[in-house]
Design a protein around this motif. Structure first.
Motif, PDB file in Angstrom:
ATOM      1  N   ILE A   1       0.832  -1.196   0.000  1.00 31.81           N
ATOM      2  CA  ILE A   1       0.000   0.000   0.000  1.00 31.81           C
ATOM      3  C   ILE A   1       0.870   1.251   0.000  1.00 31.81           C
ATOM      4  O   ILE A   1       0.478   2.309  -0.474  1.00 31.81           O
ATOM      5  CB  ILE A   1      -0.967  -0.014   1.205  1.00 31.81           C
ATOM      6  CG1 ILE A   1      -1.942  -1.195   1.084  1.00 31.81           C
ATOM      7  CG2 ILE A   1      -1.759   1.281   1.302  1.00 31.81           C
ATOM      8  CD1 ILE A   1      -2.869  -1.364   2.265  1.00 31.81           C
ATOM      9  N   ASP A   2       2.104   1.129   0.519  1.00 30.66           N
ATOM     10  CA  ASP A   2       3.034   2.258   0.526  1.00 30.66           C
ATOM     11  C   ASP A   2       3.489   2.648  -0.878  1.00 30.66           C
ATOM     12  O   ASP A   2       3.948   3.767  -1.081  1.00 30.66           O
ATOM     13  CB  ASP A   2       4.273   1.920   1.365  1.00 30.66           C
ATOM     14  CG  ASP A   2       3.961   1.908   2.854  1.00 30.66           C
ATOM     15  OD1 ASP A   2       2.989   2.557   3.262  1.00 30.66           O
ATOM     16  OD2 ASP A   2       4.688   1.228   3.604  1.00 30.66           O
ATOM     17  N   ASN A   3       3.411   1.712  -1.830  1.00 28.15           N
ATOM     18  CA  ASN A   3       3.885   2.000  -3.182  1.00 28.15           C
ATOM     19  C   ASN A   3       2.761   2.689  -3.955  1.00 28.15           C
ATOM     20  O   ASN A   3       1.906   2.051  -4.550  1.00 28.15           O
ATOM     21  CB  ASN A   3       4.312   0.699  -3.878  1.00 28.15           C
ATOM     22  CG  ASN A   3       5.100   0.977  -5.147  1.00 28.15           C
ATOM     23  OD1 ASN A   3       4.749   1.833  -5.926  1.00 28.15           O
ATOM     24  ND2 ASN A   3       6.170   0.227  -5.336  1.00 28.15           N
ATOM     25  N   PHE A   4       2.792   4.009  -3.941  1.00 27.41           N
ATOM     26  CA  PHE A   4       1.667   4.799  -4.432  1.00 27.41           C
ATOM     27  C   PHE A   4       1.393   4.575  -5.914  1.00 27.41           C
ATOM     28  O   PHE A   4       0.241   4.400  -6.327  1.00 27.41           O
ATOM     29  CB  PHE A   4       1.929   6.281  -4.167  1.00 27.41           C
ATOM     30  CG  PHE A   4       0.782   7.173  -4.529  1.00 27.41           C
ATOM     31  CD1 PHE A   4      -0.298   7.311  -3.670  1.00 27.41           C
ATOM     32  CD2 PHE A   4       0.766   7.869  -5.730  1.00 27.41           C
ATOM     33  CE1 PHE A   4      -1.369   8.129  -3.999  1.00 27.41           C
ATOM     34  CE2 PHE A   4      -0.290   8.689  -6.064  1.00 27.41           C
ATOM     35  CZ  PHE A   4      -1.369   8.821  -5.195  1.00 27.41           C
ATOM     36  N   THR A   5       2.426   4.554  -6.742  1.00 33.20           N
ATOM     37  CA  THR A   5       2.219   4.381  -8.180  1.00 33.20           C
ATOM     38  C   THR A   5       1.599   3.030  -8.487  1.00 33.20           C
ATOM     39  O   THR A   5       0.650   2.930  -9.273  1.00 33.20           O
ATOM     40  CB  THR A   5       3.551   4.533  -8.941  1.00 33.20           C
ATOM     41  OG1 THR A   5       4.063   5.847  -8.735  1.00 33.20           O
ATOM     42  CG2 THR A   5       3.353   4.305 -10.430  1.00 33.20           C
ATOM     43  N   SER A   6       2.108   1.973  -7.883  1.00 37.61           N
ATOM     44  CA  SER A   6       1.581   0.632  -8.133  1.00 37.61           C
ATOM     45  C   SER A   6       0.118   0.537  -7.741  1.00 37.61           C
ATOM     46  O   SER A   6      -0.715   0.017  -8.485  1.00 37.61           O
ATOM     47  CB  SER A   6       2.394  -0.411  -7.358  1.00 37.61           C
ATOM     48  OG  SER A   6       3.735  -0.416  -7.772  1.00 37.61           O
ATOM     49  N   MET A   7      -0.219   1.047  -6.544  1.00 39.89           N
ATOM     50  CA  MET A   7      -1.599   0.954  -6.080  1.00 39.89           C
ATOM     51  C   MET A   7      -2.532   1.801  -6.945  1.00 39.89           C
ATOM     52  O   MET A   7      -3.660   1.397  -7.237  1.00 39.89           O
ATOM     53  CB  MET A   7      -1.698   1.393  -4.627  1.00 39.89           C
ATOM     54  CG  MET A   7      -1.012   0.469  -3.641  1.00 39.89           C
ATOM     55  SD  MET A   7      -1.639  -1.238  -3.671  1.00 39.89           S
ATOM     56  CE  MET A   7      -0.400  -2.027  -4.718  1.00 39.89           C
ATOM     57  N   THR A   8      -2.065   2.971  -7.376  1.00 41.10           N
ATOM     58  CA  THR A   8      -2.894   3.825  -8.235  1.00 41.10           C
ATOM     59  C   THR A   8      -3.205   3.125  -9.548  1.00 41.10           C
ATOM     60  O   THR A   8      -4.357   3.100 -10.000  1.00 41.10           O
ATOM     61  CB  THR A   8      -2.182   5.158  -8.498  1.00 41.10           C
ATOM     62  OG1 THR A   8      -1.966   5.836  -7.258  1.00 41.10           O
ATOM     63  CG2 THR A   8      -3.018   6.048  -9.400  1.00 41.10           C
TER      64      THR A   8
END
Length: 409
Positions: free
Chosen positions: A380-387
């Motif tokens: 969840i910390d990986n903003f680009t991946s989650m977006t």
């Protein structure tokens, strides 16, 4: 408003006509992610916190952008809007219950995956060619950094497995998985081949195992004669892999995990690395530390009162409360312990209903990789991946998208 047209091989593309708000949501989001990753590139290349502040500000603007589109979406999904509302309420309650011991930015990241999904679902009509170009740029940036740069941020013994500007190869593999997921309408099952290459380059058991399980899971349904042939081939490949030692790391990890059931987490934390190596017979401590840490987190969470059980002990507090000063490395457990049971139930319902709504087999497979990854990383910390995962999951499960896109399920 123009509908999607179908190009060669049934791939959806943009029909002629002026750009609408629906098209602009994904284009602006993708351009925003490119800008964000350029800032991340510069932050790790220079170590200057100015770029980190700018990247965090860009993330906040993208979250606000998604929230705006949640409000103006012309395709209303009462179920997912209800989950978004509940996530906001329960995360807010967790903040109030744990006031002073709650990292607000982490809570915002959690809520944002719901808003990106709902916004993507409501703005699903069009596919813009600039999106694909942005995704190619997102793939190129970390590879370019790998060639010309060296991170000034992830340093020291706590980051033994840095890849480009990612803290470890598991996180990097997930990043590229998100890109493949977004590209799946254009390339279909070719993204699965790319995912195997991704796992091989990262040279980690986790990415490869998650991909194999995901492909195998959705290949079994519906049951066909080819499935049984595939099972036989998989069994033969497993025997061959065992014979050449390809499964040694996995077996060693499982053996190390088995030892912790007789040990208290605080006992493990006090042991030196040499003692742990002597105990487990391996220098690979990742699986051992993960399960030890999970046990410690569960001990703390399960000992809380009713307020703590329902609303957790506060976002980003795991490293403060546990014996090992580490985040949970399991996003399911993280949501449960840090945000509470109510948030966990909403999160679990949310992520698992999405996978059954995806119709394209390649997209479903790549999304399932994320669900498996949640078991062992802080994604969840990986903003680009989650977006990317949740924006495009929203698009791919929208009735408007499904009405014009071929299904390979």
């Amino acid at each position: 408003m123009n509908d999607l047209a179908l190009g060669r091989e049934g791939t959806p593309h943009l029909a002629s006509g002026s750009t609408t708000m629906q098209g602009r949501f994904f284009v602006v989001t993708c351009f925003g992610l490119v800008f964000l990753n350029c800032l991340t590139f510069l932050y790790h290349f220079t170590g200057s916190t100015v770029f980190n502040v700018l990247s965090n500000s860009t993330s906040l603007l993208l979250i606000l952008w998604s929230a705006r589109h949640v409000l103006i979406a012309n395709e209303r999904s009462y179920f997912y809007n209800a989950l978004l509302t509940l996530a906001c309420i329960f995360t807010g309650a967790s903040y109030l219950v744990n006031f002073g011991a709650f990292e607000l930015s982490d809570g915002l990241k959690l809520v944002s995956i719901y808003s990106f999904y709902v916004a993507g679902r409501g703005m699903a009509e069009r596919v813009q060619p600039p999106e694909k170009r942005c995704i190619y740029v997102l793939a190129a940036l970390p590879l370019l950094f790998k060639v010309i740069g060296h991170t000034q941020v992830y340093t020291g013994i706590e980051y033994p497995d840095v890849f480009s500007y990612f803290p470890n190869t598991n996180t990097a593999a997930l990043y590229f998985s998100a890109l493949f997921f977004a590209l799946s309408p254009w390339f279909g099952n070719k993204v699965l081949v790319a995912q195997f290459i991704n796992a091989a380059i990262m040279n980690r058991v986790g990415p490869a195992l998650a991909t194999i399980i995901s492909i195998g899971l959705w290949s079994f349904f519906p049951l066909r004669p080819q499935v049984f042939v595939a099972l036989i081939l998989l069994a033969c490949a497993s025997v061959a892999a065992y014979a050449v030692g390809a499964l040694d790391r996995l077996i060693t990890g499982l053996n190390a995990i088995a030892l912790i059931w007789s040990l208290d987490p605080s006992t493990v934390a006090r042991m030196s690395t040499k003692q742990l190596i002597d105990l487990t017979g391996t220098t690979d401590m990742s699986a051992f530390f993960r399960v030890t840490h999970w046990t410690n987190i569960w001990q703390i969470y399960s000992s809380l009162g009713i307020g703590g059980i329902l609303f957790g002990y506060g976002a980003s507090q795991t490293g403060v409360l546990t014996v090992l000063p580490l985040p949970p490395h399991n996003d399911y457990l993280r949501v449960l312990a840090e945000y509470g049971l109510l948030n966990f139930l909403v999160f679990a319902i949310f992520v698992f209903t999405i996978v059954f709504s995806l119709k394209d087999r390649a997209a479903k497979t790549m999304y399932t990789v994320l669900l498996i990854y949640f078991l062992s990383e802080n994604l969840i910390d990986n903003f680009t991946s989650m977006t990317l995962f949740f924006c495009y999951a929203g698009r791919f499960t929208s009735p408007k998208w499904l009405a014009h896109s071929p299904s390979s399920a």
